[in-house]
Motif scaffolding. Structure first.
Motif, PDB file in Angstrom:
ATOM      1  N   VAL A 154       0.872  -1.172   0.000  1.00  0.00           N
ATOM      2  CA  VAL A 154       0.000   0.000   0.000  1.00  0.00           C
ATOM      3  C   VAL A 154       0.908   1.221   0.000  1.00  0.00           C
ATOM      4  N   LYS A 155       0.660   2.118  -0.938  1.00  0.00           N
ATOM      5  CA  LYS A 155       1.412   3.378  -0.971  1.00  0.00           C
ATOM      6  C   LYS A 155       0.436   4.532  -0.832  1.00  0.00           C
ATOM      7  N   ASN A 156       0.857   5.548  -0.111  1.00  0.00           N
ATOM      8  CA  ASN A 156       0.068   6.752   0.054  1.00  0.00           C
ATOM      9  C   ASN A 156       0.477   7.743  -1.016  1.00  0.00           C
ATOM     10  N   LEU A 157      -0.407   7.972  -1.981  1.00  0.00           N
ATOM     11  CA  LEU A 157      -0.158   8.940  -3.048  1.00  0.00           C
ATOM     12  C   LEU A 157      -0.979  10.195  -2.758  1.00  0.00           C
ATOM     13  N   ARG A 158      -0.452  11.059  -1.896  1.00  0.00           N
ATOM     14  CA  ARG A 158      -1.143  12.299  -1.512  1.00  0.00           C
ATOM     15  C   ARG A 158      -2.576  12.020  -1.052  1.00  0.00           C
ATOM     16  N   GLY A 159      -2.730  11.026  -0.187  1.00  0.00           N
ATOM     17  CA  GLY A 159      -4.041  10.705   0.377  1.00  0.00           C
ATOM     18  C   GLY A 159      -4.817   9.649  -0.381  1.00  0.00           C
TER      19      GLY A 159
END
Length: 155
Positions: free
Chosen positions: A118-123
């Motif tokens: 899981v990556k957080n891409l600006r929310g």
């Protein structure tokens, strides 16, 4: 394993690296195959002509379109996990997909899914899943692969 409910990016991140679960079985019917053929304009006889498929294919029956089985991913994934508090979900990527075995008409299939990352891409949560579509009573799966969903959570 019971169905998971996830309400935020932070909750989703807790399952990184874990098997998320297995869906219920779904039966692939000839009606579903025919409707998919109509929708995609792919009326190849191995999918739609039961008599010919019975005599001229090694499967001895019609087979589901490979892309029909792939199109079931969101439906089967929703049986494993409920993602709440969303603005929207987007099918983002199929990183790899290997068709291993044809799915004959009236076969039962189910999805097994593992959350790879899981990556957080600006929310926005970019969730990569390892997926396997299993065929009931078959040692080989219909396919294996890695897919990505984007989850736009509400604040």
């Amino acid at each position: 394993m019971s169905k998971l409910t996830i309400r935020s990016l932070e909750e989703l991140e807790q399952y990184e690296g874990a098997e998320m679960g297995i869906s219920d079985y779904h039966t692939i019917t000839q009606q579903q195959i025919n409707q998919f053929a109509d929708a995609t304009l792919d009326h190849q006889w191995i999918h739609t002509d039961a008599e010919r498929a019975a005599t001229e294919t090694p499967f001895k029956a019609t087979i589901a379109h490979g892309y029909l089985t792939v199109s079931l991913l969101p439906y089967l994934w929703q049986q494993i996990t409920t993602i709440e508090n969303l603005k929207m979900q987007v099918n983002y990527e199929i990183e790899s997909l290997r068709f291993n075995q044809a799915v004959t008409v009236d076969s039962e299939v189910r999805l097994r899914a593992k959350l790879l990352s899981v990556k957080n891409l600006r929310g926005i949560a970019k969730a990569r899943l390892e997926v396997t579509l299993e065929i009931k009573d078959s040692k080989k799966p219909a396919y294996t692969g890695i897919i990505t969903f984007l989850y736009h959570f509400n604040e």
